[in-house]
Write a protein that holds these residues in place. Sequence first.
Motif, PDB file in Angstrom:
ATOM      1  N   GLU A   1       0.827  -1.205   0.000  1.00  0.00           N
ATOM      2  CA  GLU A   1       0.000   0.000   0.000  1.00  0.00           C
ATOM      3  C   GLU A   1       0.864   1.259   0.000  1.00  0.00           C
ATOM      4  O   GLU A   1       0.506   2.264  -0.613  1.00  0.00           O
ATOM      5  CB  GLU A   1      -0.934   0.007   1.214  1.00  0.00           C
ATOM      6  CG  GLU A   1      -1.986   1.099   1.154  1.00  0.00           C
ATOM      7  CD  GLU A   1      -2.995   1.025   2.291  1.00  0.00           C
ATOM      8  OE1 GLU A   1      -3.790   1.970   2.429  1.00  0.00           O
ATOM      9  OE2 GLU A   1      -2.984   0.031   3.046  1.00  0.00           O
TER      10      GLU A   1
ATOM     11  N   GLY B   1       1.293   4.546  -2.987  1.00  0.00           N
ATOM     12  CA  GLY B   1       1.337   5.993  -2.810  1.00  0.00           C
ATOM     13  C   GLY B   1       2.278   6.672  -3.787  1.00  0.00           C
ATOM     14  O   GLY B   1       1.980   7.747  -4.322  1.00  0.00           O
TER      15      GLY B   1
ATOM     16  N   THR C   1     -10.507   0.723  -2.799  1.00  0.00           N
ATOM     17  CA  THR C   1     -11.318   0.930  -1.592  1.00  0.00           C
ATOM     18  C   THR C   1     -12.171  -0.299  -1.314  1.00  0.00           C
ATOM     19  O   THR C   1     -12.293  -0.751  -0.172  1.00  0.00           O
ATOM     20  CB  THR C   1     -12.210   2.171  -1.757  1.00  0.00           C
ATOM     21  OG1 THR C   1     -11.376   3.322  -1.919  1.00  0.00           O
ATOM     22  CG2 THR C   1     -13.111   2.362  -0.538  1.00  0.00           C
TER      23      THR C   1
ATOM     24  N   ARG D   1     -11.713  -0.295   2.857  1.00  0.00           N
ATOM     25  CA  ARG D   1     -11.556   1.077   3.342  1.00  0.00           C
ATOM     26  C   ARG D   1     -10.789   1.849   2.275  1.00  0.00           C
ATOM     27  O   ARG D   1     -10.144   1.253   1.420  1.00  0.00           O
ATOM     28  CB  ARG D   1     -10.749   1.106   4.651  1.00  0.00           C
ATOM     29  CG  ARG D   1      -9.378   0.452   4.503  1.00  0.00           C
ATOM     30  CD  ARG D   1      -8.481   0.639   5.700  1.00  0.00           C
ATOM     31  NE  ARG D   1      -7.239  -0.119   5.567  1.00  0.00           N
ATOM     32  CZ  ARG D   1      -6.196   0.230   4.828  1.00  0.00           C
ATOM     33  NH1 ARG D   1      -6.262   1.349   4.120  1.00  0.00           N
ATOM     34  NH2 ARG D   1      -5.108  -0.523   4.776  1.00  0.00           N
ATOM     35  N   PRO D   2     -10.840   3.175   2.304  1.00  0.00           N
ATOM     36  CA  PRO D   2     -10.004   3.925   1.362  1.00  0.00           C
ATOM     37  C   PRO D   2      -8.525   3.627   1.625  1.00  0.00           C
ATOM     38  O   PRO D   2      -8.123   3.439   2.774  1.00  0.00           O
ATOM     39  CB  PRO D   2     -10.335   5.390   1.686  1.00  0.00           C
ATOM     40  CG  PRO D   2     -11.681   5.335   2.331  1.00  0.00           C
ATOM     41  CD  PRO D   2     -11.726   4.045   3.092  1.00  0.00           C
TER      42      PRO D   2
ATOM     43  N   TRP E   1      -5.888   4.845   2.651  1.00  0.00           N
ATOM     44  CA  TRP E   1      -5.479   6.121   3.226  1.00  0.00           C
ATOM     45  C   TRP E   1      -3.965   6.248   3.338  1.00  0.00           C
ATOM     46  O   TRP E   1      -3.420   7.356   3.254  1.00  0.00           O
ATOM     47  CB  TRP E   1      -6.138   6.335   4.587  1.00  0.00           C
ATOM     48  CG  TRP E   1      -5.665   5.419   5.677  1.00  0.00           C
ATOM     49  CD1 TRP E   1      -6.199   4.226   6.040  1.00  0.00           C
ATOM     50  CD2 TRP E   1      -4.549   5.637   6.548  1.00  0.00           C
ATOM     51  NE1 TRP E   1      -5.490   3.673   7.077  1.00  0.00           N
ATOM     52  CE2 TRP E   1      -4.475   4.519   7.415  1.00  0.00           C
ATOM     53  CE3 TRP E   1      -3.607   6.648   6.689  1.00  0.00           C
ATOM     54  CZ2 TRP E   1      -3.493   4.394   8.399  1.00  0.00           C
ATOM     55  CZ3 TRP E   1      -2.624   6.528   7.677  1.00  0.00           C
ATOM     56  CH2 TRP E   1      -2.578   5.422   8.514  1.00  0.00           C
ATOM     57  N   ILE E   2      -3.252   5.140   3.515  1.00  0.00           N
ATOM     58  CA  ILE E   2      -1.786   5.207   3.582  1.00  0.00           C
ATOM     59  C   ILE E   2      -1.248   5.710   2.238  1.00  0.00           C
ATOM     60  O   ILE E   2      -0.416   6.632   2.187  1.00  0.00           O
ATOM     61  CB  ILE E   2      -1.195   3.827   3.925  1.00  0.00           C
ATOM     62  CG1 ILE E   2      -1.590   3.411   5.338  1.00  0.00           C
ATOM     63  CG2 ILE E   2       0.332   3.849   3.785  1.00  0.00           C
ATOM     64  CD1 ILE E   2      -1.171   2.002   5.697  1.00  0.00           C
ATOM     65  N   SER E   3      -1.731   5.117   1.149  1.00  0.00           N
ATOM     66  CA  SER E   3      -1.297   5.534  -0.186  1.00  0.00           C
ATOM     67  C   SER E   3      -1.643   6.991  -0.457  1.00  0.00           C
ATOM     68  O   SER E   3      -0.809   7.762  -0.959  1.00  0.00           O
ATOM     69  CB  SER E   3      -1.956   4.651  -1.248  1.00  0.00           C
ATOM     70  OG  SER E   3      -1.740   3.290  -0.992  1.00  0.00           O
ATOM     71  N   LEU E   4      -2.880   7.371  -0.115  1.00  0.00           N
ATOM     72  CA  LEU E   4      -3.309   8.740  -0.390  1.00  0.00           C
ATOM     73  C   LEU E   4      -2.532   9.742   0.447  1.00  0.00           C
ATOM     74  O   LEU E   4      -2.163  10.819  -0.041  1.00  0.00           O
ATOM     75  CB  LEU E   4      -4.809   8.864  -0.121  1.00  0.00           C
ATOM     76  CG  LEU E   4      -5.720   8.038  -1.038  1.00  0.00           C
ATOM     77  CD1 LEU E   4      -7.176   8.157  -0.607  1.00  0.00           C
ATOM     78  CD2 LEU E   4      -5.555   8.472  -2.496  1.00  0.00           C
ATOM     79  N   CYS E   5      -2.268   9.404   1.704  1.00  0.00           N
ATOM     80  CA  CYS E   5      -1.494  10.300   2.574  1.00  0.00           C
ATOM     81  C   CYS E   5      -0.084  10.488   2.031  1.00  0.00           C
ATOM     82  O   CYS E   5       0.437  11.612   1.960  1.00  0.00           O
ATOM     83  CB  CYS E   5      -1.468   9.739   3.991  1.00  0.00           C
ATOM     84  SG  CYS E   5      -0.603  10.804   5.173  1.00  0.00           S
TER      85      CYS E   5
END
Length: 351
Positions: free
Chosen positions: A104, A108, A147, A152-153, A155-159
């Motif tokens: 993951e 990102g 997702t 879940r989204p 979020w680690i990648s998006l962050c």
Amino acid sequence: MTEKSDGERRTGLLNGFAAYGMWGLVPLFWPLLKPAGAVEILAHRMVWSLLFVAAALLFIRRWAWLGELLRQPRKLALVTVAAAVITVNWGVYIWAVNSGHVVEASLGYFVNPLVTIAIGVLLLKERLRPAQWAAVGVSFVAVLVLTVGYGRPPWISLCLAFSFATYGLVKKKVNLGGVESLAAETAILFLPALGYLLWLGSSGESTFGTEGAGHAALLAATGLVTALPMVCFGAAAIRVPLSTMGLLQYLAPVFQFLLGVLYFKEAMPPERWAGFALVWLALMLLTWDALRTAHRSARVLATERARTATAAGAAMNPVGPVSSVDAVDPVVVANPAEAVSTVDAVDAPKA
């Protein structure tokens, strides 16, 4: 001159491979630092990075930029923002790797170019070409698929993607070299990080010095692990075309992804493969569009140079302008329709 240029390009490529290779293999390093937690590792990385980078700058005697930076409060404020953003990026990445989310985390950095494009549209009002819009659309679908796959989204990648894209935007405005920028950012982070490490030591929760000399040496090596790829990257950036650097940047997430799947044995159910496949499709669209645009721009530039040379030759030899055209660019004479419009040269598809 040609041999020297070829040698410079080879040196640049080797440094580029070294930089992105080290960034791609760094997930192997962070687990070695356990039982230290992510925040303690992050603090050590900040402290030791400054020491290593300062030593490098002292060796090459490159300090003039520091006085200029201190005399520009706006630029110093931007460096502070960059330091805060990269702190988030480093911290999330270290935690992700040591918590079993290497795949993951790699996503990102695959998504990062797409997020950078989105920021360009939203904040800088840049206009996208159709292929870029298609890539953004495909990446949006990929996030939806992932997702569902993760429940879940991602979020680690998006962050990681948004923090690094923001970091790149701020660094572009600061306009400092890679090593100088790292030195300035870690200097800002140095005192808070050192204070946290001293607090950990006073409370008996620090692993530095309590887990043996080998563990302490590994924590100190976080500075080298941070600084060395930056030095290689700086050496590559001044010798290798941006288009080549743009392709090399995918080495790091590819290595990270392969480590996550093959070495750390992280699960990859079909829906995750589907999401990653969509991300890779978006990146292929971006790469194809970038290469095509660069090729067209180079062709237009060559045409303009030929016209300039032709005009200069005609002015020097008004009796025989046709022969001067032949001498400069016989292709233009053989096919004059090709040089009718630079707009056509840019927009026409290549074979």
